[in-house]
Design an enzyme around this catalytic site. Structure first.
Site, mmCIF file in Angstrom:
data_model
loop_
_atom_site.group_PDB
_atom_site.id
_atom_site.type_symbol
_atom_site.label_atom_id
_atom_site.label_comp_id
_atom_site.label_asym_id
_atom_site.label_seq_id
_atom_site.Cartn_x
_atom_site.Cartn_y
_atom_site.Cartn_z
ATOM 1 N N LYS A 13 0.830 -1.214 0.000
ATOM 2 C CA LYS A 13 0.000 0.000 0.000
ATOM 3 C C LYS A 13 0.865 1.265 0.000
ATOM 4 O O LYS A 13 0.594 2.190 -0.752
ATOM 5 C CB LYS A 13 -0.899 0.054 1.246
ATOM 6 N N ARG A 133 11.569 -1.795 10.999
ATOM 7 C CA ARG A 133 10.310 -1.479 11.686
ATOM 8 C C ARG A 133 10.072 -2.461 12.808
ATOM 9 O O ARG A 133 10.109 -3.670 12.599
ATOM 10 C CB ARG A 133 9.146 -1.552 10.675
HETATM 11 P P1 AMP Z 1 0.618 0.500 8.946
HETATM 12 O O1 AMP Z 1 1.808 1.383 8.732
HETATM 13 O O2 AMP Z 1 -0.588 0.988 8.188
HETATM 14 O O3 AMP Z 1 0.921 -0.957 8.673
HETATM 15 O O4 AMP Z 1 0.237 0.601 10.493
HETATM 16 C C1 AMP Z 1 1.124 0.165 11.506
HETATM 17 C C2 AMP Z 1 0.372 -0.048 12.823
HETATM 18 O O5 AMP Z 1 -0.214 1.194 13.253
HETATM 19 C C3 AMP Z 1 -0.798 -1.024 12.767
HETATM 20 O O6 AMP Z 1 -0.381 -2.357 12.911
HETATM 21 C C4 AMP Z 1 -1.665 -0.534 13.939
HETATM 22 O O7 AMP Z 1 -1.097 -0.920 15.176
HETATM 23 C C5 AMP Z 1 -1.507 0.982 13.838
HETATM 24 N N1 AMP Z 1 -2.528 1.563 12.926
HETATM 25 C C6 AMP Z 1 -2.300 2.221 11.746
HETATM 26 N N2 AMP Z 1 -3.440 2.603 11.158
HETATM 27 C C7 AMP Z 1 -4.450 2.194 11.982
HETATM 28 C C8 AMP Z 1 -5.869 2.269 11.915
HETATM 29 N N3 AMP Z 1 -6.498 2.823 10.860
HETATM 30 N N4 AMP Z 1 -6.567 1.732 12.951
HETATM 31 C C9 AMP Z 1 -5.958 1.161 14.008
HETATM 32 N N5 AMP Z 1 -4.626 1.039 14.112
HETATM 33 C C10 AMP Z 1 -3.870 1.547 13.117
#
Ligand code: AMP
Length: 185
Positions: A13, A133
């Site tokens: 994404k 990360r």
């Molecule tokens: P991402 O970078 O989108 O993979 O997000 C990393 C982490 O941030 C996720 O595993 C969640 O712990 C938190 N996170 C990001 N976006 C959301 C969301 N829309 N709702 C809840 N937690 C989120």
């Protein structure tokens, strides 16, 4: 162009979002990125976020909707935006719908990038080595996949009903996938 990018962890994404932002000249909003920045700065939000993120768990919907509300109020959003990693639950999608209705800024499309789990785990473990990360380890990845299927995958039906869903095969080169994304928009 007003878009939502859906897809499991490691679906690519972030990579596609960067290309779409350039292509359409729109604002890219990644809730994960907002949380990582808050963590790096050591804010209250950041400290709270760290606990959830490192367990591969989602933050509460009201916190995420608060972040999004602030972002939607920034200048330039009416020209176009792209959400990546948001919404992730039905209540978040309903909250977004409500905010966009009030702002009279309806979504044009929801693109879901589809990648098989085996490939996702492999990609995320590779990303862990490159980017470091803290949530890219085998255990957290497993949790994030479970959370994705239980809570985020149902959003596809939610947006399908609204006639907004566009599914794209996420296996291939970055450029191939980008061509497919552009083709459905
Ligand atoms: P991402 O970078 O989108 O993979 O997000 C990393 C982490 O941030 C996720 O595993 C969640 O712990 C938190 N996170 C990001 N976006 C959301 C969301 N829309 N709702 C809840 N937690 C989120």
């Amino acid at each position: 162009m007003k878009l939502v990018l859906l897809g499991g962890p490691g679906a690519g994404k972030g990579t596609q979002a960067a290309l779409l932002r350039e292509h359409f000249g729109i604002t890219h909003i990644s809730t994960g990125e907002v949380l990582r920045e808050a963590r790096a700065k050591g804010t209250g939000l950041g400290k709270q976020a760290a606990l959830y993120m490192d367990a591969g768990k989602m933050l509460p919907d009201d916190i995420i909707l608060g972040i999004v509300k602030e972002k939607l109020a920034l200048p330039g959003m009416a020209k176009g935006f792209l959400f990546d990693g948001f919404p992730r639950t039905i209540p978040q999608a309903e909250g977004l719908d409500k905010m966009l209705r009030e702002l009279e800024m309806p979504l044009d499309a929801v693109v879901s990038i589809e990648v098989p789990d085996e490939l996702v785990t492999e990609r995320l473990l590779k990303r862990a080595q490159i980017e470091g990360r803290s949530d890219d380890n085998r255990e957290t990845i497993g949790n994030r996949l479970k959370v994705y299927y239980a809570q985020t995958a149902p959003l596809k039906a939610f947006y399908q009903k609204q006639g907004l869903l566009r599914e794209v095969d996420g296996v291939g080169s970055v450029e191939e996938i980008f061509q497919r994304v552009k083709a459905v928009l």
